[in-house]
Design a protein around this motif. Sequence first.
Motif, mmCIF file in Angstrom:
data_model
loop_
_atom_site.group_PDB
_atom_site.id
_atom_site.type_symbol
_atom_site.label_atom_id
_atom_site.label_comp_id
_atom_site.label_asym_id
_atom_site.label_seq_id
_atom_site.Cartn_x
_atom_site.Cartn_y
_atom_site.Cartn_z
ATOM 1 N N ASN A 57 114.152 -55.749 -9.319
ATOM 2 C CA ASN A 57 113.788 -54.684 -8.393
ATOM 3 C C ASN A 57 113.841 -55.164 -6.955
ATOM 4 O OD1 ASN A 57 111.477 -56.400 -8.929
ATOM 5 N ND2 ASN A 57 110.272 -54.947 -7.734
ATOM 6 N N GLY A 105 112.770 -50.773 -1.630
ATOM 7 C CA GLY A 105 113.269 -49.464 -2.029
ATOM 8 C C GLY A 105 114.778 -49.344 -1.961
ATOM 9 N N LYS A 145 103.006 -44.479 -2.939
ATOM 10 C CA LYS A 145 103.681 -45.769 -3.099
ATOM 11 C C LYS A 145 102.985 -46.849 -2.283
ATOM 12 C CE LYS A 145 108.066 -48.168 -2.525
ATOM 13 N NZ LYS A 145 109.466 -48.098 -2.049
ATOM 14 N N GLY A 179 109.426 -49.736 -10.718
ATOM 15 C CA GLY A 179 109.237 -48.929 -9.515
ATOM 16 C C GLY A 179 107.865 -49.137 -8.902
ATOM 17 N N GLY A 180 107.819 -49.342 -7.589
ATOM 18 C CA GLY A 180 106.557 -49.443 -6.883
ATOM 19 C C GLY A 180 105.887 -50.797 -6.926
ATOM 20 N N ASP A 240 113.951 -47.575 -4.944
ATOM 21 C CA ASP A 240 113.025 -46.455 -4.907
ATOM 22 C C ASP A 240 113.750 -45.184 -5.324
ATOM 23 O OD1 ASP A 240 110.929 -44.770 -4.498
ATOM 24 O OD2 ASP A 240 110.819 -45.024 -2.320
#
Length: 257
Positions: free
Chosen positions: A189, A193, A74, A133-134, A227
């Motif tokens: 997002n 996380g 990550k 994600g990420g 996350d």
Amino acid sequence: MEQGGEAWAGSGEGGSTGGGSVRARTEDARERLFRLGAEALTDLELLGLLWTEGPRGAGLKDVAEGGLTRGGLKALVQEDPRTLCARRGVGPARTSRLLAALELGRRAQRSPERRPRLRTPKDIHAYLAPTLGGLRREVFHVLCFNPRNVLVHDARVAEGTLSACPVDPREVFAATLSARATAIVLAHNHPSGDPEPSVQDVGLTEHLARAAGLLGVKLLDHVVVGDGAYVSMLERGLLPDSEREGRRKCGTPGGGW
């Protein structure tokens, strides 16, 4: 992770000392990949298969010590490409191969359906996680649905920084009206996380819910992706009362709209 570090502790490929040993380890990793599958290799061994011969210097070891062992893959995904490129023994070619491989992995997880039917917050998270994600910065999506809960358009309407993403309501509803959507799900997002909604997230949702009501569009949910986890504002009871009405069965995980 330590096992991977030991496996690649020699000097970089192409170096005058230990180069043959590193090439042998690369060949061994390649053989095990075909025999046992890619999942049998450590993160560092997989990176090593991308690390074709190049300039002298540790290179891969530097990446491992500077990023892989402090945050895992990550950390590499979220690192600025220019910063990664500037590391000793890395350079633009290796950076591009690494980031291309990580992006291919992300895309492989996406739904093959172009117009999936998404009926629950869990479905929304499963659909969005490979995309959001990420990421190194916040982005804001509007998922547009027809009356049968079929996704007809997925629009990224804003991009921000590590901790904030200003959203223009005009962009949100331009995408909504262009898709002729009868219902929408908002989503963004948190690069940290932690998917816990902020006070600003809740305030923005209330503002957009009022605007959606004026346009006759149902706001089904606002999903915050973290996350490996998510928070549904509908499940949390954070949507305005008028938006929750008639969808109370979604108040527990697994409920549908």
